[in-house]
Design a protein around this motif. Sequence first.
Motif: not given
Length: 459
Positions: A244-246, A250-252, A256-257
């Motif tokens: 979830f941290r990854s 990626k969103e920040r 595209e996660p």
Amino acid sequence: MAEPGAVRRLRAVLVPLALAQFICSFAGSNMNVMINDISADLGTTVHGVQVAITIFLLVMAALMLPGGKLTDRFGRKRCFIAGLAVYGLGAIISAIAPNLAVLILGNSILEGVGTALLIPPVYILATVLYPDLATRARAFGAIMAMGGVGAAAGPLIGGLITSVLSWRAAFAFQALVIVAIVLLSRSITDPLPADRSRTVDVTGAVLSAVGLVLVVSGIQFASKNVWLMVGLLLAGGLTLVWFFRSVRAKERAGQEPLIPTIVFRDRASNLGLITQNAQWLVLMGTSFVTAVYLQVVRGYDAIQTGVIFTSATAGLLVSSLAAERLARRRPQRTLIMSGFVLTTAGIAVLLGLVSAYPTPWASIPGLLLIGLGLGVMLTPSVNIVQSSFPEDLQGSISGVSRSVSNLGSALGTAIAGTILIANPAGHSYAIAMITLAAIGLVGLAAATLLPRGKVAGAS
């Protein structure tokens, strides 16, 4: 009102989609009545077969997220057909397996991977092809009915095939159904174009899969080594936090996660996912515990065990096929709550009658109630989740939805199997069923928090 030709085309599309859900659910439960036959033929144990069943369910859960994401990049129909091909190959390998390792390769790995590829397109296509809530309820009702029947009738069909032919023929049956689905799928036209520019978050896929595997494996080892269980659960939890941290990172960064965090910000969808997980956990856990009890304790063969399960199949089929009519008359929240009440009551009736009467008929009333309850709530739970998001997020939410459901299936078998193995000579069967009933009550509690929405089709 839709033209007759359009209605016929939609029905033609619905048949292969529903059959696909049927065969995948069938694969998750039909081995329950083959435990003694497979154990004797392959020189393994009940626990060995349980491991194969759990790995199959776990592979589905672990890969459903990337499976849903691949549909955006390569297209719904292409992923659907590819999944059918991998699944069919796994069924053939399972049918000729000389030992448990090859059976795990065919059934647990290849069929699991195939399912993770083909199931997300089933729900995406149903969502985009049926735009309004009432017709979508009908589509989901048919698909979930076939899925529920596959899970509930798996013991009966598997028992019949095993008794008349052999357990290997049950896998040949799966391969034949796959061929039929491929032929019927010619009528499917993908309504959304594939977008090759969409990237696949490999890091997220690996982290989510590893985290889920570690968590379920920890439960699997609970009866053998407490410290190993704690270590695996802790490692799994930390891996999922890393995942979830990854995703957030990626969103920040504008990338595209695997799964956008927006799919976890809808309260109704989150509660719907909890109810889905609880439903499939109870369904697969009950199926496993009852099948093992009837074969190991009562000494019934595969076909006798399968026949007893017919009551659950009948209840589930009746209530699932009534999904559209029920959705028009009652809010989805009410249906999900009613389903959990019926299912939990069914477990109580099953425990009471089986302990009081040695006859095989004692299992039927409880299993019937369990089937009715599950059939009532499977469709509205899926409908709440899938309908909470627009078309561009259907690939993501479908992967999450199916992953959560299959995780429930894997946990159901793992938790029930762990309790049975931990105390084989005591009251382990009753303890396992009471545990499943408690999980049903957790699902009921989540359902009470769902928003009080309108009935389908209401103005």
